[in-house]
Enzyme design. Sequence first.
Site, PDB file in Angstrom:
ATOM      1  N   HIS A 172      47.025  36.872  44.095  1.00 39.01           N
ATOM      2  CA  HIS A 172      47.538  38.247  44.053  1.00 39.01           C
ATOM      3  C   HIS A 172      47.782  38.685  45.503  1.00 39.01           C
ATOM      4  CE1 HIS A 172      47.203  42.657  43.560  1.00 39.01           C
ATOM      5  NE2 HIS A 172      47.362  42.480  42.252  1.00 39.01           N
ATOM      6  N   LYS A 209      38.567  46.742  36.164  1.00 35.61           N
ATOM      7  CA  LYS A 209      38.834  45.487  35.456  1.00 35.61           C
ATOM      8  C   LYS A 209      37.627  45.101  34.596  1.00 35.61           C
ATOM      9  CE  LYS A 209      42.477  44.398  38.274  1.00 35.61           C
ATOM     10  NZ  LYS A 209      43.868  44.362  37.893  1.00 35.61           N
ATOM     11  N   ASP A 216      38.057  36.157  45.003  1.00 36.34           N
ATOM     12  CA  ASP A 216      38.643  37.326  44.369  1.00 36.34           C
ATOM     13  C   ASP A 216      38.298  37.222  42.878  1.00 36.34           C
ATOM     14  OD1 ASP A 216      40.255  39.050  42.985  1.00 36.34           O
ATOM     15  OD2 ASP A 216      42.088  38.574  44.077  1.00 36.34           O
ATOM     16  N   CYS A 268      52.509  41.431  41.380  1.00 33.33           N
ATOM     17  CA  CYS A 268      51.908  41.322  42.723  1.00 33.33           C
ATOM     18  C   CYS A 268      51.601  39.865  43.065  1.00 33.33           C
ATOM     19  CB  CYS A 268      50.644  42.167  42.867  1.00 33.33           C
ATOM     20  SG  CYS A 268      50.941  43.911  42.684  1.00 33.33           S
ATOM     21  N   GLN A 285      39.997  39.286  38.181  1.00 38.96           N
ATOM     22  CA  GLN A 285      40.308  38.937  36.789  1.00 38.96           C
ATOM     23  C   GLN A 285      39.111  38.325  36.065  1.00 38.96           C
ATOM     24  OE1 GLN A 285      42.956  39.691  35.031  1.00 38.96           O
ATOM     25  NE2 GLN A 285      43.882  40.710  36.776  1.00 38.96           N
TER      26      GLN A 285
HETATM   27  C1  PLP Z   1      43.505  38.732  40.950  1.00 42.96           C
HETATM   28  C2  PLP Z   1      43.599  40.139  41.470  1.00 42.96           C
HETATM   29  N1  PLP Z   1      43.202  40.411  42.717  1.00 42.96           N
HETATM   30  C3  PLP Z   1      43.228  41.648  43.215  1.00 42.96           C
HETATM   31  C4  PLP Z   1      43.711  42.706  42.482  1.00 42.96           C
HETATM   32  C5  PLP Z   1      43.719  44.068  43.080  1.00 42.96           C
HETATM   33  O1  PLP Z   1      42.827  44.897  42.395  1.00 42.96           O
HETATM   34  P1  PLP Z   1      42.741  46.463  42.724  1.00 42.96           P
HETATM   35  O2  PLP Z   1      44.153  46.982  42.565  1.00 42.96           O
HETATM   36  O3  PLP Z   1      41.823  47.000  41.707  1.00 42.96           O
HETATM   37  O4  PLP Z   1      42.262  46.594  44.108  1.00 42.96           O
HETATM   38  C6  PLP Z   1      44.165  42.478  41.190  1.00 42.96           C
HETATM   39  C7  PLP Z   1      44.728  43.564  40.375  1.00 42.96           C
HETATM   40  O5  PLP Z   1      45.435  43.353  39.444  1.00 42.96           O
HETATM   41  C8  PLP Z   1      44.096  41.166  40.666  1.00 42.96           C
HETATM   42  O6  PLP Z   1      44.490  40.891  39.416  1.00 42.96           O
END
Ligand code: PLP
Length: 407
Positions: A121, A224, A198, A363, A201
């Site tokens: 992402h 999430k 990260d 993203c 998910q």
């Molecule tokens: C794999 C992953 N990393 C990071 C993020 C960013 O999360 P946040 O927008 O809650 O900071 C997301 C959001 O969809 C994501 O799916």
Amino acid sequence: MSIVSPWKQDFPVFNADAYPNLCYLDSAATCLTPKRVADAMYNYQCYSHANSHKGLYYLSANVTEKVEYARTRIAEFLGASSLNEIVFTSGTTESLNLVAYSYIETKITSKSNIIISAAEHHANLLPWQRLCQQYGASLRVAPLNDHGIIDFSQLVTLIDSDTLLIAISQSANVIGKFNPIKQICQYARQNNIITVIDGAQAVSHGNINVDDLECDFYAFSGHKLYGPTGCGVLYCRMGLIEQMRPYQVGGGIIDNVSYQSSHYLTGPLKFESGSHNVVSIIGLLAALDYLNDISWQAINAYLERLSGYMQKRLAELNFIHPIVRSGDSAPYLYSFQMNKVHCHDVASMLDIEGIAVRAGHHCAQPLHKTLGINASVRVSLGLYNDHTDIDRLITGLTNTYQLLKIE
Ligand SMILES: Cc1ncc(COP(=O)(O)O)c(C=O)c1O
């Protein structure tokens, strides 16, 4: 096949007049909110709100206690050895930026390299890309194998004595499959390389144990995990936190300040300048309680069963193509393209029928470019979904294709 969610009734949005018959298939973007979470936030805000870590009076001290209790519970949830390894942030994005600017920036040089995977992402790409550009370091990208997970043997070939960091997702947001992060983190630790996971998910599947994974940092967002937006977590392994500097400074993080200099607190509070987002932290705690009461075993068993049904039904549609090899797909997420129909049109057509899916690059533009496409449709499952949602999706996709395909 009948797969009925025993938890759907816990989510008030399904009774909202504004969205009759909602079929929500976008939990990878954000999970809907159980009433229990909303109630906890409402009750806190109405009846016990005060600023935390500041007031000496009962109301405030009580709030401080709640925030620290939430920290303890999150440490338990992540398998961390101490609550002092848990930092509250605004979400995964802030957690990853915190690692970048509180720690990695203090170590990086023009010789360094940072490894990410091809599926990250943007939140787990841009902070590293920017640091590398700023310091003349190099960003290396580990490829995925045919199944859409990080290819460990290929990743290892990217590592050398200047590898500073490996930043990867436990489960990426477009492909959703679980990466071999334990294997990667263990290898990294043996080679003195820092690891950032990260978990945005993966977190909604629980069963996380950062000690066992041997990662240095683990980031996730409350929303999430069926909690609210505005609150996230960064796990920082003990021993590293002492070496890190706050990247954002202000009230609440010092033990001594003069006009000339400041001395920061030790532990997670030094990263939590300003007022805590207490209502969101309360919501996150309520979400954890809610999920624990259901049990991770029940949650994952249900989602796996439902996902099996989803994969089977989608595989029947010969005008749908998964963006990576299916068969052993993610237990909750499916990204695809439809023959001759643009992804945005698919999502808009489904929306007319009350079906919410995500379409676009999610993203993860570089991943889509690597796969030779510029967008995909993503369907992702949550606790509230059941077989009727999948059946409606299949009908919606069939109708969309019939109507929009270009002969
Ligand atoms: C794999 C992953 N990393 C990071 C993020 C960013 O999360 P946040 O927008 O809650 O900071 C997301 C959001 O969809 C994501 O799916």
